[in-house]
Design a protein around this motif. Structure first.
Motif, PDB file in Angstrom:
ATOM      1  N   MET B   1     -13.130   2.499   4.830  1.00  0.00           N
ATOM      2  CA  MET B   1     -12.379   3.503   4.072  1.00  0.00           C
ATOM      3  C   MET B   1     -10.907   3.477   4.458  1.00  0.00           C
ATOM      4  SD  MET B   1     -13.970   5.282   1.846  1.00  0.00           S
ATOM      5  CE  MET B   1     -14.809   3.804   1.317  1.00  0.00           C
ATOM      6  N   LEU B   2     -10.093   3.756   3.490  1.00  0.00           N
ATOM      7  CA  LEU B   2      -8.644   3.761   3.715  1.00  0.00           C
ATOM      8  C   LEU B   2      -8.186   5.192   3.920  1.00  0.00           C
ATOM      9  CD1 LEU B   2      -7.781   1.377   0.802  1.00  0.00           C
ATOM     10  CD2 LEU B   2      -7.248   0.925   3.188  1.00  0.00           C
ATOM     11  N   ARG B   3      -7.259   5.383   4.855  1.00  0.00           N
ATOM     12  CA  ARG B   3      -6.667   6.711   4.997  1.00  0.00           C
ATOM     13  C   ARG B   3      -5.214   6.587   5.425  1.00  0.00           C
ATOM     14  NH1 ARG B   3      -9.645  10.336   7.534  1.00  0.00           N
ATOM     15  NH2 ARG B   3     -11.643   9.352   7.253  1.00  0.00           N
ATOM     16  N   GLY B   4      -4.458   7.646   5.169  1.00  0.00           N
ATOM     17  CA  GLY B   4      -3.072   7.686   5.618  1.00  0.00           C
ATOM     18  C   GLY B   4      -2.157   6.694   4.927  1.00  0.00           C
ATOM     19  N   LEU B   5      -2.454   6.391   3.673  1.00  0.00           N
ATOM     20  CA  LEU B   5      -1.616   5.418   2.969  1.00  0.00           C
ATOM     21  C   LEU B   5      -0.605   6.132   2.091  1.00  0.00           C
ATOM     22  CD1 LEU B   5      -4.010   2.695   1.597  1.00  0.00           C
ATOM     23  CD2 LEU B   5      -2.385   2.499   3.461  1.00  0.00           C
ATOM     24  N   SER B   6       0.563   5.536   1.992  1.00  0.00           N
ATOM     25  CA  SER B   6       1.547   6.051   1.054  1.00  0.00           C
ATOM     26  C   SER B   6       2.332   4.862   0.528  1.00  0.00           C
ATOM     27  CB  SER B   6       2.469   7.038   1.775  1.00  0.00           C
ATOM     28  OG  SER B   6       3.530   7.359   0.922  1.00  0.00           O
ATOM     29  N   LEU B   7       2.453   4.773  -0.771  1.00  0.00           N
ATOM     30  CA  LEU B   7       3.259   3.677  -1.303  1.00  0.00           C
ATOM     31  C   LEU B   7       3.862   4.098  -2.619  1.00  0.00           C
ATOM     32  CD1 LEU B   7       1.926   1.644  -3.805  1.00  0.00           C
ATOM     33  CD2 LEU B   7       0.166   1.568  -2.064  1.00  0.00           C
ATOM     34  N   ARG B   8       4.955   3.422  -2.957  1.00  0.00           N
ATOM     35  CA  ARG B   8       5.671   3.738  -4.174  1.00  0.00           C
ATOM     36  C   ARG B   8       6.120   2.414  -4.787  1.00  0.00           C
ATOM     37  NH1 ARG B   8       9.377   7.425  -6.215  1.00  0.00           N
ATOM     38  NH2 ARG B   8       9.090   9.007  -4.664  1.00  0.00           N
ATOM     39  N   LEU B   9       5.962   2.314  -6.089  1.00  0.00           N
ATOM     40  CA  LEU B   9       6.369   1.094  -6.784  1.00  0.00           C
ATOM     41  C   LEU B   9       7.457   1.452  -7.775  1.00  0.00           C
ATOM     42  CD1 LEU B   9       3.263  -0.978  -7.893  1.00  0.00           C
ATOM     43  CD2 LEU B   9       5.237  -1.796  -6.657  1.00  0.00           C
ATOM     44  N   ALA B  10       8.548   0.724  -7.710  1.00  0.00           N
ATOM     45  CA  ALA B  10       9.638   0.990  -8.653  1.00  0.00           C
ATOM     46  C   ALA B  10       9.527   0.035  -9.840  1.00  0.00           C
ATOM     47  CB  ALA B  10      10.972   0.811  -7.950  1.00  0.00           C
ATOM     48  N   GLU B  11      10.194   0.386 -10.913  1.00  0.00           N
ATOM     49  CA  GLU B  11      10.243  -0.488 -12.088  1.00  0.00           C
ATOM     50  C   GLU B  11      10.756  -1.870 -11.697  1.00  0.00           C
ATOM     51  OE1 GLU B  11      12.670   0.687 -15.466  1.00  0.00           O
ATOM     52  OE2 GLU B  11      11.231   2.287 -15.862  1.00  0.00           O
ATOM     53  N   GLY B  12      10.137  -2.886 -12.233  1.00  0.00           N
ATOM     54  CA  GLY B  12      10.620  -4.236 -11.975  1.00  0.00           C
ATOM     55  C   GLY B  12      10.307  -4.744 -10.585  1.00  0.00           C
ATOM     56  N   GLN B  13       9.349  -4.095  -9.912  1.00  0.00           N
ATOM     57  CA  GLN B  13       9.069  -4.486  -8.542  1.00  0.00           C
ATOM     58  C   GLN B  13       7.608  -4.869  -8.341  1.00  0.00           C
ATOM     59  OE1 GLN B  13       9.533  -1.644  -5.339  1.00  0.00           O
ATOM     60  NE2 GLN B  13      11.407  -2.688  -4.730  1.00  0.00           N
ATOM     61  N   ALA B  14       7.388  -5.830  -7.461  1.00  0.00           N
ATOM     62  CA  ALA B  14       6.019  -6.213  -7.114  1.00  0.00           C
ATOM     63  C   ALA B  14       5.779  -5.931  -5.644  1.00  0.00           C
ATOM     64  CB  ALA B  14       5.808  -7.695  -7.392  1.00  0.00           C
ATOM     65  N   LEU B  15       4.599  -5.429  -5.344  1.00  0.00           N
ATOM     66  CA  LEU B  15       4.221  -5.222  -3.941  1.00  0.00           C
ATOM     67  C   LEU B  15       2.990  -6.082  -3.679  1.00  0.00           C
ATOM     68  CD1 LEU B  15       4.409  -3.769  -1.233  1.00  0.00           C
ATOM     69  CD2 LEU B  15       3.104  -1.899  -2.221  1.00  0.00           C
ATOM     70  N   GLN B  16       3.122  -6.994  -2.734  1.00  0.00           N
ATOM     71  CA  GLN B  16       1.995  -7.872  -2.421  1.00  0.00           C
ATOM     72  C   GLN B  16       1.304  -7.379  -1.156  1.00  0.00           C
ATOM     73  OE1 GLN B  16       2.377 -12.086  -3.001  1.00  0.00           O
ATOM     74  NE2 GLN B  16       4.488 -11.857  -3.687  1.00  0.00           N
ATOM     75  N   LEU B  17       0.001  -7.112  -1.266  1.00  0.00           N
ATOM     76  CA  LEU B  17      -0.778  -6.688  -0.114  1.00  0.00           C
ATOM     77  C   LEU B  17      -1.312  -7.939   0.572  1.00  0.00           C
ATOM     78  CD1 LEU B  17      -2.990  -4.022  -1.894  1.00  0.00           C
ATOM     79  CD2 LEU B  17      -0.927  -3.602  -0.577  1.00  0.00           C
ATOM     80  N   LEU B  18      -0.885  -8.134   1.805  1.00  0.00           N
ATOM     81  CA  LEU B  18      -1.335  -9.322   2.541  1.00  0.00           C
ATOM     82  C   LEU B  18      -2.237  -8.913   3.695  1.00  0.00           C
ATOM     83  CD1 LEU B  18       2.130 -11.037   2.537  1.00  0.00           C
ATOM     84  CD2 LEU B  18       0.142 -11.799   1.270  1.00  0.00           C
ATOM     85  N   TRP B  19      -2.921  -7.780   3.541  1.00  0.00           N
ATOM     86  CA  TRP B  19      -3.765  -7.281   4.629  1.00  0.00           C
ATOM     87  C   TRP B  19      -4.841  -8.294   4.969  1.00  0.00           C
ATOM     88  CZ3 TRP B  19      -5.091  -1.818   2.316  1.00  0.00           C
ATOM     89  CH2 TRP B  19      -3.881  -1.128   2.076  1.00  0.00           C
ATOM     90  N   PRO B  20      -5.339  -8.198   6.234  1.00  0.00           N
ATOM     91  CA  PRO B  20      -6.445  -9.106   6.588  1.00  0.00           C
ATOM     92  C   PRO B  20      -7.693  -8.819   5.762  1.00  0.00           C
ATOM     93  CG  PRO B  20      -5.960  -7.545   8.369  1.00  0.00           C
ATOM     94  CD  PRO B  20      -4.905  -7.361   7.356  1.00  0.00           C
ATOM     95  N   ASN B  21      -8.624  -9.771   5.753  1.00  0.00           N
ATOM     96  CA  ASN B  21      -9.889  -9.592   5.022  1.00  0.00           C
ATOM     97  C   ASN B  21     -10.587  -8.327   5.491  1.00  0.00           C
ATOM     98  OD1 ASN B  21      -9.528 -11.939   3.656  1.00  0.00           O
ATOM     99  ND2 ASN B  21     -10.839 -13.158   4.995  1.00  0.00           N
ATOM    100  N   GLY B  22     -11.152  -7.593   4.576  1.00  0.00           N
ATOM    101  CA  GLY B  22     -11.928  -6.409   4.943  1.00  0.00           C
ATOM    102  C   GLY B  22     -11.070  -5.179   5.219  1.00  0.00           C
ATOM    103  N   ALA B  23      -9.751  -5.291   5.082  1.00  0.00           N
ATOM    104  CA  ALA B  23      -8.907  -4.137   5.365  1.00  0.00           C
ATOM    105  C   ALA B  23      -8.875  -3.151   4.206  1.00  0.00           C
ATOM    106  CB  ALA B  23      -7.492  -4.598   5.701  1.00  0.00           C
ATOM    107  N   GLY B  24      -9.355  -3.574   3.034  1.00  0.00           N
ATOM    108  CA  GLY B  24      -9.441  -2.623   1.924  1.00  0.00           C
ATOM    109  C   GLY B  24      -8.482  -2.883   0.785  1.00  0.00           C
ATOM    110  N   LYS B  25      -8.039  -4.126   0.638  1.00  0.00           N
ATOM    111  CA  LYS B  25      -7.107  -4.435  -0.468  1.00  0.00           C
ATOM    112  C   LYS B  25      -7.748  -4.125  -1.823  1.00  0.00           C
ATOM    113  CE  LYS B  25      -6.526  -8.908   0.594  1.00  0.00           C
ATOM    114  NZ  LYS B  25      -7.042  -9.253   1.916  1.00  0.00           N
TER     115      LYS B  25
END
Lengths: 228, 192
Positions: B1-25
């Motif tokens: 389970m994921l907890r304590g996450l906060s993220l924001r995406l702006a127009e024209g922007q990409a966010l790449q999640l490179l978390w390790p396997n099993g981290a909850g991507k």
């Protein structure tokens, strides 16, 4: 930039796609019809072939076979779309999920309910029903299969997450389909005896209307859980 | 389970999640899409809570998961026609153009089951462009793709971002996007 698709348009797309797919692999919908034929034709072999006996059993044989074959067919309803991610995309399409599942159920009825109803008069004649009864047999199965498909949709939704849901599916669906069986068999019996079948037909119609109202919502809730 | 996450995406922007396997991507992407309920916290889209108007959010959303939602017994063009028609009316020639963009212009009438895994993924990528959604949620978009296929993903993303879209991407190989539109997030314990 573009016109959003209306819900009718989306439903028509689903019908068209499912019919195209069925056309390309006919085995899936021919199997339940073949099963229906074989089960009904086992009765004359197992019973004594005295025509009046067979005729008395014909409604029961037709309807039990129809129920079993519709349970066999309903397993295909959501399984493939669930496995390949299509249902996920339905849920995220912005259209009403229940509505899209109703469209899928309608396509499934066209592919399994209608062939079943068309096959039923042949099976009925093999069981000794008179030729006059053909319209009645056809009509009762056409109407009854609507509610069988809708009840099946709830069961298919509930067992979608299970790897092998076949046996559980029949345990869930068959008890719910008992009213359809009772009124359907009664309608068929009356038509074989050449009497008016209006009463049970109204009740079958009421069951179908109730099914159209409730089953898509129940199926959508069940499918959503299995998507998690 | 994921907890304590906060993220924001702006127009024209990409966010790449490179978390390790099993981290909850994958779980994070599915939760943002609304396929998994969020126990606590909130998701906002253009300032409004997503659950207040899910249909509007879905119209802006394109999700590409592990399962491509393609039918093997339909052709590439038929698959695209179906999945786009659920959302909007298609104009003539759009599907052909989208398949050309992913390098499958000549395979439009081939059955998807006769295609390789990489080609199937390209068909799914063509669908993303056709949907016209602002937010792309991509789960391992470059899986099964050769170098040319990865270039197709990057080009599609670049077009999408340049048009003001945004993307949340789970991947274990960072996609080679231009640095000005690209953010990498390597560890769920750090802030995005």
């Amino acid at each position: 930039m573009s016109v959003t698709a209306s819900s009718w348009h989306a439903a028509a797309q689903i019908l068209r796609r499912d019919l195209t797919l069925a056309f390309r692999r006919p085995g899936e919908w021919l199997q339940p019809v073949a099963f229906f034929f074989i089960v009904t034709l086992l009765f004359p072999l197992a019973l004594d072939p005295e025509l009046s006996h067979l005729r008395r059993l014909a409604p029961a044989a037709l309807w039990v076979a129809a129920m079993l074959s519709s349970v066999l067919a309903i397993d295909f309803l959501f399984r493939e779309d669930g496995r390949d991610g299509t249902l996920e995309q339905f849920a995220l399409s912005g259209q009403s999920f229940a509505w899209l599942l109703l469209a899928k159920t309608a396509a499934h009825w066209v592919l399994t309910g209608v062939p079943l109803a068309l096959a039923a008069p042949f099976a009925a004649i093999a069981l000794g029903a008179p030729a006059d009864a053909i319209p009645g047999v056809l009509a009762s199965l056409l109407l009854g299969s609507v509610s069988l498909s809708l009840i099946g949709a709830i069961g298919a939704g509930l067992t979608l997450g299970l790897r092998r849901g076949g046996a559980l599916l029949s345990l869930l669906v068959l008890p719910l389909a008992v009213p359809t069986l009772i009124f359907g068999a009664r309608a068929t019996e009356l038509s074989i005896h050449g009497e008016s079948m209006a009463g049970p037909m109204y009740l079958l119609a009421a069951l179908s209307v109730f099914g159209v109202t409730v089953a898509p919502l129940a199926a959508a809730a069940a499918v959503r859980i299995s998507l998690e | 389970m994921l907890r304590g996450l906060s993220l924001r995406l702006a127009e024209g922007q990409a966010l790449q999640l490179l978390w390790p396997n099993g981290a909850g991507k994958t779980s994070l992407l599915r939760a943002v899409a609304g396929l998994i309920p969020v126990e606590d916290g909130q998701l906002l889209w253009r300032g409004n809570r997503i659950e207040d108007d899910r249909a509007a959010f879905c119209a802006d959303l394109a999700f590409l998961g592990h399962d491509l939602a393609l039918k093997g017994d339909l052709t590439a063009a038929e698959n695209l026609h179906f999945s786009v028609s659920l959302r909007r009316r298609l104009a003539g020639g759009e599907i052909k153009a989208a398949l050309d963009e992913v390098g499958l212009g000549t395979r439009a009438d081939a059955l998807v089951r006769q295609m390789s895994a990489g080609q199937q993924r390209r068909v799914a990528l063509a669908r993303l462009g056709l949907w016209g959604a602002r937010l792309w949620l991509l789960d391992e978009p470059a899986a099964n793709l050769d170098a040319a296929g990865q270039a197709v993903v990057v080009a599609a993303l670049a077009r999408h971002l340049a048009a003001g879209g945004c993307a949340l991407i789970s991947t274990h190989q960072p996609l080679d996007l231009s640095a000005s539109v690209n953010r990498l997030w390597r560890d769920p314990k750090e802030a995005a």
